[in-house]
Enzyme design. Sequence first.
Site, short mmCIF file in Angstrom:
data_model
loop_
_atom_site.label_atom_id
_atom_site.label_comp_id
_atom_site.label_asym_id
_atom_site.label_seq_id
_atom_site.Cartn_x
_atom_site.Cartn_y
_atom_site.Cartn_z
N HIS A 439 0.83 -1.21 0.00
CA HIS A 439 0.00 0.00 0.00
C HIS A 439 0.87 1.27 0.00
O HIS A 439 0.52 2.27 0.63
CB HIS A 439 -0.93 0.03 1.22
CG HIS A 439 -2.12 -0.86 1.09
ND1 HIS A 439 -3.20 -0.55 0.31
CD2 HIS A 439 -2.40 -2.06 1.65
CE1 HIS A 439 -4.10 -1.52 0.39
NE2 HIS A 439 -3.63 -2.46 1.19
N ASP A 524 -0.62 -4.40 6.12
CA ASP A 524 -1.67 -5.25 5.55
C ASP A 524 -1.47 -5.49 4.06
O ASP A 524 -0.92 -4.68 3.33
CB ASP A 524 -3.04 -4.65 5.81
CG ASP A 524 -3.24 -3.30 5.15
OD1 ASP A 524 -2.30 -2.48 5.21
OD2 ASP A 524 -4.32 -3.05 4.59
N GLU A 525 -1.95 -6.63 3.65
CA GLU A 525 -2.13 -7.00 2.25
C GLU A 525 -0.86 -6.95 1.40
O GLU A 525 -0.90 -6.57 0.24
CB GLU A 525 -3.22 -6.12 1.61
CG GLU A 525 -4.59 -6.33 2.19
CD GLU A 525 -5.69 -5.59 1.45
OE1 GLU A 525 -6.80 -6.13 1.37
OE2 GLU A 525 -5.44 -4.47 0.95
N LEU A 526 0.27 -7.35 1.98
CA LEU A 526 1.43 -7.54 1.12
C LEU A 526 1.13 -8.73 0.21
O LEU A 526 0.89 -9.83 0.67
CB LEU A 526 2.68 -7.83 1.95
CG LEU A 526 3.96 -8.04 1.12
CD1 LEU A 526 4.43 -6.71 0.55
CD2 LEU A 526 5.05 -8.69 1.95
N PRO A 527 1.14 -8.52 -1.12
CA PRO A 527 0.71 -9.61 -2.01
C PRO A 527 1.72 -10.75 -2.08
O PRO A 527 2.94 -10.54 -1.98
CB PRO A 527 0.56 -8.92 -3.37
CG PRO A 527 1.40 -7.69 -3.28
CD PRO A 527 1.39 -7.28 -1.84
#
Length: 829
Positions: A439, A524-527
Amino acid sequence: MRETMKSMSIKSIAALLLACGALSAQAAPEQVKMRWEVLRTELNPQGNRTHARLSVTALRGQSLPAQGWSLYFNCMEGVLTGPLPGHLVLEQVAGGSLFRVRPTAGFKGLPAGRTLNVDYDYPGLIIKMARAPLGPYLVFDAAPDVAYAVSDFQLQLPTRPEQLKRPAGRNTLVTPQDVYQHNARADVLPATALPPLFPTPLALKAGTGRVQLLRAPQVISGPGLQNETAFARSLFARYLPQGDTSRAAVPLRLRIGAVDGQVSPEAYELTIDANDGINIIGNTAAGVARGLQSLHDLLPLPSDAVQIELPELEITDAPRFAYRGFQLDVARNFQPKDVVFKTLDLMAAYKLNKLHFHITDDEGWRLEIAGLPELTTIGAVRGHSAKEGVRLPPTYGSGPRADDPHGSGFYTRADYIEILRYAAARHIDVIPEIEIPGHARAAVKAMEARYRRMQAAGEQGAAKYLLNDFDDRSVYKSPQEYTDHVINPGLESSYAFIEQVVSQVASLYREAGVPLKTMHMGGDELPHGAWEQSPVSRALMQKEKLTTTADLWDYFYNRVDGILRKHGLYSSGWEEMGARRSAQEGGQQQPNPRFTQRGFSLYVWNNTPGNEDFAYRLANAGYDIVLAPVTNMYLDMAANPNPEEPGVNWGAYVELDTVYDFKPFGASLTDTGRRHIRGIEATLFSETIRDASRLDYLMMPRLLAVAERAWAADPAWAQEPDATRAAALHRAAWSGFVNVLGQRVLPRLDLERGDVRYRIAPPGMVVEGGKVLVNHALPGLTLRYTTDGSTPTIRSKVFIGPITARGVIQAAAFDRTGRAGLVARIVNR
């Protein structure tokens, strides 16, 4: 070129000159108008699909040529790209939510006045209008930096059966009859039966008498209460601007002192006595401030009355949770400083005390950082550009203009200091969030532009704050469709950047004279796939003997925590900061044992199926936890599946009672785990928020349920093991809550402020015995109706009993300012 010009009309030549910049872009006529609609939805076991249409009409002789133009727009959650019927192609532009339609060989052009239908598909079903295209604009190849915004753009709500197909039992439409039955779970209470205070206090002992105020009370305050004294005086100046000065003023004493039996710094005692006046004692100034808000709530609604009567009573009050938060996202869509002030006012009014300030994300960096001007000259600006590194691309409908007030914008150092002091005066802590390592596209692209600028100028230190490895060949994609938005932990410059940001943010708090205890560092949301093919990350892993990228994650946050500790701060972040997945990707998250004793504060959002108890497992493992569950506390979620309800639905639908019914303590919590639950937070991400009224709509009145659940003690219905008894207790408590909101809290907001455009839900309606019955979720709002199928207005009839008229009956609720909510419709045959 000369032969080409012969074949073009004069108006087409003018259009080309405009596109090439030969004429002033400000004088450019509108090129096209557009309309969007869902054609139909297709249910398929192999994957649902939505067929949609963009209708593009060329205007004022501005015909679209056979080649050399592109139509850009944003679409959340993506569309199916590739060739389209009619010799067109739909393409994603540089990742993210920006797409374009352009002609291919065989396209014949679009004459003036004609309409081009661009038919394309979405994966899945269009349930919420958040997935509709937004911010369209036209660009000609001859002048790729000149963009023409399409201002005449209509989105058609799906209404036809073929547009609204849903799988059985999922995302089904909510009917007026459904709403009526839902609303009937609460009783309508008379004003005399309303709970006397909101949020519910810890202990209230009612007296027998009344205290008359014929003039504003005399405020007598102890040291350290300047802000509270000013608030008390302004409060009564609003209600009793003149008063009877021939009468003695009732004393209002404010004092910091010990509140018996209460250790919370926000605890207070409030007594109102005919002989002794009004007294508020707080453990700290914050406690006095909370007591004043309770006194405010006890006042009658604003009127022209020349006197006020207050009930005699004694209140001892303290919050259930020390952390009672609201996350405001200004990164996805920016909000000006005045909107932040208004948000802080609302939080203070309902005793919330933590503003989680989401000021950076992929789509915007919103805070000036000394020494890193590109963060705001590039990272805070969205708009069209044919060149890389000039600004961020349009996102969430911000359109082509770099001066769009929500796509672009940031807080200067002076702005932020003003926000900090405004919040501190209301005893609200501002917790800044710097999103890393995912992000982070705004920061990554800004620092890349800095590097290229300095390198081209031959300046030293070009790579000092670089965040991405140019040789990284990792394959990944974020939920927001980005493939180039991750800070690389293998670069020493990444840590230099974080150090610079943390030190500069800390300096702002020092300059404001406001303490800073923590910073929220994202997580959050590290791919999946990020870092795996980065040479610098692999070199670091080899040097540090790290086996997997999960180990690299630990290395990264170990260093981030060290930077924060150097500045006297503890680390906060999303749940992933303290999580580990099982060996197989996609497996259940587990608490990361490495950081359990480091004092990390984790904000747990994911309580979707399979993750319901993860917050409690983290707390049991030793992490401090703020509960921010998507299925209960994400206020960017739509209230229900109906197309007219704004918001998103990827995690849940969140109605007022969805928030109210949240039980913070799960059965799997140990005694130690319970002590690690710091509090709860409502979260509002701003992808769909293009103006302050949409912010109000999504935030209120659901934030009031957050305030009740965070401040008030565990309700009796949540502790009662007997289901029948629990249901009766819940009905009584819920009835009190919705009645106090509809009859006192929201009317006070209307009459005192008038600028909070909270959601007014549609009424419920049923036909029984040939008569139409109408009710509302919030008793106290005025219900008006029509019997001719027209939309109700402030002049329409007030509903006071069953409607006997036949035909199309429409009803809406109205607030004290005359503002109408969503309309409900039913047919009485």
